[in-house]
Scaffold this motif. Structure first.
Motif, short mmCIF file in Angstrom:
data_model
loop_
_atom_site.label_atom_id
_atom_site.label_comp_id
_atom_site.label_asym_id
_atom_site.label_seq_id
_atom_site.Cartn_x
_atom_site.Cartn_y
_atom_site.Cartn_z
N CYS A 174 11.27 4.12 10.97
CA CYS A 174 10.01 4.87 11.08
C CYS A 174 10.18 6.05 12.03
CB CYS A 174 8.89 3.97 11.58
SG CYS A 174 8.32 2.74 10.39
N ILE A 175 10.82 5.82 13.16
CA ILE A 175 11.02 6.87 14.15
C ILE A 175 11.93 7.97 13.57
CG2 ILE A 175 12.10 7.39 16.39
CD1 ILE A 175 11.02 4.57 17.28
N ALA A 176 12.98 7.57 12.88
CA ALA A 176 13.89 8.56 12.27
C ALA A 176 13.15 9.42 11.25
CB ALA A 176 15.08 7.86 11.62
N MET B 62 0.83 -1.18 0.00
CA MET B 62 0.00 0.00 0.00
C MET B 62 0.88 1.25 0.00
SD MET B 62 -2.61 1.28 2.95
CE MET B 62 -4.21 0.77 2.41
N LYS B 63 0.60 2.17 -0.92
CA LYS B 63 1.39 3.39 -1.02
C LYS B 63 1.27 4.21 0.24
CE LYS B 63 1.41 4.06 -5.97
NZ LYS B 63 1.21 4.98 -7.07
N ASN B 64 2.35 4.89 0.59
CA ASN B 64 2.33 5.76 1.76
C ASN B 64 2.28 7.21 1.28
OD1 ASN B 64 2.69 7.21 4.13
ND2 ASN B 64 3.93 5.59 5.04
N LEU B 65 1.07 7.65 0.94
CA LEU B 65 0.90 9.01 0.44
C LEU B 65 1.05 10.04 1.55
CD1 LEU B 65 -2.10 8.41 -1.99
CD2 LEU B 65 0.35 8.49 -2.52
N ARG B 66 0.80 9.64 2.81
CA ARG B 66 0.98 10.58 3.92
C ARG B 66 2.45 10.93 4.09
NH1 ARG B 66 -2.33 7.44 8.41
NH2 ARG B 66 -1.48 5.75 7.18
N TYR C 19 8.34 -1.51 0.52
CA TYR C 19 9.27 -1.83 1.61
C TYR C 19 8.65 -1.44 2.94
CZ TYR C 19 13.52 -1.61 4.48
OH TYR C 19 14.45 -1.78 5.46
N ASN C 20 8.69 -2.34 3.90
CA ASN C 20 8.24 -2.06 5.26
C ASN C 20 9.45 -1.67 6.09
OD1 ASN C 20 5.48 -2.35 5.33
ND2 ASN C 20 5.57 -4.55 5.64
N ARG D 186 18.21 6.97 -1.01
CA ARG D 186 17.02 7.56 -1.64
C ARG D 186 16.07 6.46 -2.10
NH1 ARG D 186 14.64 7.52 -5.97
NH2 ARG D 186 16.33 6.47 -7.03
N GLN D 187 16.65 5.34 -2.56
CA GLN D 187 15.83 4.22 -3.03
C GLN D 187 14.98 3.64 -1.91
OE1 GLN D 187 19.06 4.71 -3.72
NE2 GLN D 187 19.33 4.57 -5.94
N THR D 188 15.50 3.66 -0.69
CA THR D 188 14.73 3.17 0.45
C THR D 188 13.51 4.04 0.69
OG1 THR D 188 16.69 2.20 1.48
CG2 THR D 188 14.80 2.64 2.93
N ILE D 189 13.71 5.36 0.68
CA ILE D 189 12.58 6.29 0.87
C ILE D 189 11.56 6.09 -0.26
CG2 ILE D 189 11.86 8.71 0.99
CD1 ILE D 189 13.43 7.71 3.50
#
Length: 64
Positions: free
Chosen positions: A46-48, A1-5, A39-40, A28-31
């Motif tokens: 997530c905190i960073a 699921m895309k993370n549009l937020r 990618y989960n 950058r590829q990870t983001i």
């Protein structure tokens, strides 16, 4: 699921994927993969990301 937020929060801070990645110590590829839903991230990543964007975990990663 895309993370549009995540993508919207990054854009609101006027950060590129590259800039956010540098602040979080990843590529950058990870983001990009997180934003695309390919990618989960770990809880530490997530905190960073949340700290870099001044958001909470719920605001960026909680699925309704």
């Amino acid at each position: 699921m895309k993370n549009l937020r995540l993508k919207a929060a990054r854009a609101a801070k006027d950060l590129s994927q590259e800039e956010l990645a540098k602040r979080c110590g990843v590529s950058r590829q990870t983001i990009s993969a997180i934003e695309k839903g390919d990618y989960n991230p770990t809880i530490n990543l997530c905190i960073a990301i949340c700290k870099a964007l001044d958001k909470t975990l719920d605001e960026l990663f909680w699925q309704e």
